[in-house]
Design a protein around this motif. Structure first.
Motif, mmCIF file in Angstrom:
data_model
loop_
_atom_site.group_PDB
_atom_site.id
_atom_site.type_symbol
_atom_site.label_atom_id
_atom_site.label_comp_id
_atom_site.label_asym_id
_atom_site.label_seq_id
_atom_site.Cartn_x
_atom_site.Cartn_y
_atom_site.Cartn_z
ATOM 1 N N LEU A 1 0.833 -1.208 0.000
ATOM 2 C CA LEU A 1 0.000 0.000 0.000
ATOM 3 C C LEU A 1 0.865 1.254 0.000
ATOM 4 N N ILE A 2 1.913 1.252 0.830
ATOM 5 C CA ILE A 2 2.795 2.427 0.936
ATOM 6 C C ILE A 2 3.513 2.678 -0.388
ATOM 7 N N TYR A 3 4.075 1.618 -0.966
ATOM 8 C CA TYR A 3 4.860 1.798 -2.189
ATOM 9 C C TYR A 3 3.992 2.092 -3.408
ATOM 10 N N SER A 4 2.818 1.438 -3.513
ATOM 11 C CA SER A 4 1.999 1.616 -4.716
ATOM 12 C C SER A 4 1.206 2.912 -4.691
ATOM 13 N N LEU A 5 0.671 3.285 -3.526
ATOM 14 C CA LEU A 5 -0.164 4.485 -3.442
ATOM 15 C C LEU A 5 0.650 5.764 -3.580
ATOM 16 N N ARG A 6 1.948 5.706 -3.226
ATOM 17 C CA ARG A 6 2.783 6.904 -3.310
ATOM 18 C C ARG A 6 3.656 6.917 -4.566
ATOM 19 N N ASN A 7 3.416 5.982 -5.479
ATOM 20 C CA ASN A 7 4.253 5.879 -6.669
ATOM 21 C C ASN A 7 3.358 5.929 -7.904
ATOM 22 N N SER A 8 3.436 7.023 -8.639
ATOM 23 C CA SER A 8 2.548 7.210 -9.788
ATOM 24 C C SER A 8 2.838 6.195 -10.888
ATOM 25 N N GLU A 9 4.117 5.832 -11.093
ATOM 26 C CA GLU A 9 4.454 4.847 -12.124
ATOM 27 C C GLU A 9 3.828 3.491 -11.807
ATOM 28 N N MET A 10 3.891 3.098 -10.527
ATOM 29 C CA MET A 10 3.313 1.814 -10.114
ATOM 30 C C MET A 10 1.788 1.845 -10.279
ATOM 31 N N LYS A 11 1.162 2.944 -9.862
ATOM 32 C CA LYS A 11 -0.298 3.049 -9.991
ATOM 33 C C LYS A 11 -0.732 2.991 -11.460
ATOM 34 N N ASN A 12 -0.008 3.702 -12.337
ATOM 35 C CA ASN A 12 -0.341 3.689 -13.758
ATOM 36 C C ASN A 12 -0.160 2.295 -14.353
ATOM 37 N N ALA A 13 0.922 1.606 -13.949
ATOM 38 C CA ALA A 13 1.178 0.261 -14.464
ATOM 39 C C ALA A 13 0.089 -0.707 -14.007
ATOM 40 N N MET A 14 -0.341 -0.569 -12.745
ATOM 41 C CA MET A 14 -1.417 -1.429 -12.231
ATOM 42 C C MET A 14 -2.716 -1.176 -12.991
ATOM 43 N N GLU A 15 -3.021 0.086 -13.274
ATOM 44 C CA GLU A 15 -4.233 0.416 -14.027
ATOM 45 C C GLU A 15 -4.175 -0.185 -15.433
ATOM 46 N N ASN A 16 -2.988 -0.119 -16.060
ATOM 47 C CA ASN A 16 -2.838 -0.680 -17.408
ATOM 48 C C ASN A 16 -3.018 -2.191 -17.406
ATOM 49 N N VAL A 17 -2.427 -2.851 -16.387
ATOM 50 C CA VAL A 17 -2.574 -4.307 -16.281
ATOM 51 C C VAL A 17 -4.033 -4.668 -16.077
ATOM 52 N N TRP A 18 -4.706 -3.949 -15.182
ATOM 53 C CA TRP A 18 -6.115 -4.217 -14.892
ATOM 54 C C TRP A 18 -6.982 -3.985 -16.123
ATOM 55 N N ASN A 19 -6.709 -2.887 -16.856
ATOM 56 C CA ASN A 19 -7.480 -2.590 -18.063
ATOM 57 C C ASN A 19 -7.268 -3.642 -19.137
ATOM 58 N N ARG A 20 -6.010 -4.149 -19.261
ATOM 59 C CA ARG A 20 -5.715 -5.198 -20.246
ATOM 60 C C ARG A 20 -6.469 -6.475 -19.894
ATOM 61 N N LYS A 21 -6.515 -6.796 -18.595
ATOM 62 C CA LYS A 21 -7.223 -8.003 -18.139
ATOM 63 C C LYS A 21 -8.720 -7.897 -18.472
ATOM 64 N N LEU A 22 -9.286 -6.702 -18.222
ATOM 65 C CA LEU A 22 -10.712 -6.498 -18.503
ATOM 66 C C LEU A 22 -10.982 -6.584 -19.997
ATOM 67 N N THR A 23 -10.074 -6.006 -20.800
ATOM 68 C CA THR A 23 -10.263 -5.995 -22.261
ATOM 69 C C THR A 23 -10.167 -7.403 -22.835
ATOM 70 N N THR A 24 -9.133 -8.148 -22.420
ATOM 71 C CA THR A 24 -8.943 -9.511 -22.948
ATOM 72 C C THR A 24 -9.980 -10.475 -22.419
ATOM 73 N N GLY A 25 -10.643 -10.102 -21.293
ATOM 74 C CA GLY A 25 -11.647 -10.984 -20.712
ATOM 75 C C GLY A 25 -13.019 -10.837 -21.340
ATOM 76 N N ARG A 26 -13.192 -9.809 -22.209
ATOM 77 C CA ARG A 26 -14.496 -9.605 -22.842
ATOM 78 C C ARG A 26 -14.729 -10.609 -23.952
ATOM 79 N N PRO A 27 -15.964 -11.062 -24.134
ATOM 80 C CA PRO A 27 -16.270 -11.987 -25.230
ATOM 81 C C PRO A 27 -16.191 -11.283 -26.585
#
Length: 309
Positions: A283-309
């Motif tokens: 929580l400390i490292y990810s919430l205070r690190n914009s690069e980590m937060k952006n990378a997590m959002e990209n990973v999550w968005n890719r998962k949602l996109t590839t999971g669509r039928p």
């Protein structure tokens, strides 16, 4: 030659004897453990699949998250399950195994912040030479030192404990098989062993903690020559690092820098760095690190996109 003991099983008194308190702790620790596992494994996965995070700072952060997940898993599930039962027991071999894993990953986490502090220092104070200094030939040996340091320490601790004569009481006033509570059950004088533990654990923690504070002080002092944007980014990184270091080292030093003795507050302090700190690190490292937060959002968005039928 095996240990001279008659005790084959230990009884753990746990964090509290109050049934209502145990129920509340069960819910709290279960939620903490789930958040800890999800947070740390998410960081590891994000660093692995995200090319923008292909740098030493995230290499070390991924290993810290992996260590936290394994370290907490060595103790948390047992603590959580025990909170459901009135009588909490652990067999001698399982106690030794828990003791070994606890010190292996605990001490590895003592050395890993040194590598992370080195990376932080080079990134801020030697920015122009960062890529030539912090390369793979440097990062992997730094990580190896952390693992070897943890392994040597845990082997020494295990050999000490395993050779001790447990021949009488078997009730441990704790929720894990920690060193000092175990020494109270030994049927021999533990003064010399206590001094060895202080030298082997407490002194190492104190020296490394002092060095980390000095290195962060040097880094913060060097920020006067940086731009406002550079100072803001560096302060964010350093403050995260210092917070994690304090959360882990202060309880460790309190517990292991003194001679063999047990206080009621020890169990709470142990819970901080075995259960709570591994959850707070991601929580400390990810919430205070914009690069980590952006990378997590990209990973999550890719998962949602590839999971669509």
């Amino acid at each position: 030659m095996g240990p001279s003991y008659n005790v084959t099983v230990f009884v753990l008194l746990g964090l509290t004897q109050d049934p209502e308190g145990q129920k509340a702790l069960f819910v709290m620790f279960l939620l903490i453990y789930i958040v800890m596992m999800v947070g740390n494994l998410l960081i590891v996965m994000t660093v692995i699949v995200s090319p923008p995070l292909n740098s030493p700072v995230y290499f070390f952060l991924a290993y810290l998250s992996l260590m936290d997940a394994v370290f907490s898993t060595a103790v948390s599930p047992k603590i959580i399950v025990d909170l459901l039962y009135d009588k909490k027991t652990i067999f001698f071999p399982a106690c030794m195994g828990q003791h070994f894993i606890e010190y292996l990953f605990g001490v590895a986490e003592v050395f890993l912040p040194v590598a992370m502090a080195s990376d932080c220092y080079v990134a801020i104070c030697k920015a122009l030479h960062y890529l030539t200094i912090m390369n793979q030939r440097v990062c992997i040996p730094l990580l190896a030192v952390a693992w070897v340091g943890g392994l040597l320490h845990s082997v020494v601790q295990l050999l000490f404990v395993y050779s001790l004569p447990f021949c009488g009481p078997n009730v441990i006033d704790h929720f894990i098989c920690d060193m000092y509570p175990l020494l109270e059950l030994v049927c021999t004088d533990t003064y010399f062993i206590g001094l060895t533990i202080v030298a082997n654990g407490g002194v190492i923690c104190t020296v490394i903690f002092t060095l980390l504070l000095i290195s962060n002080g040097v880094i913060l002092n060097s920020l006067r020559t940086h731009s406002q944007k550079g100072r803001r980014k560096a302060l964010s990184t350093c403050s995260s690092h210092i917070t994690v270091v304090v959360l882990f080292f202060v309880p460790s030093i309190f517990l292991y820098v003194r001679p063999v003795s047990n206080f009621p507050v020890d169990k709470s302090m142990t819970a901080v760095f075995t259960v709570i700190t591994p959850m707070l690190n991601p929580l400390i490292y990810s919430l205070r690190n914009s690069e980590m937060k952006n990378a997590m959002e990209n990973v999550w968005n890719r998962k949602l996109t590839t999971g669509r039928p």
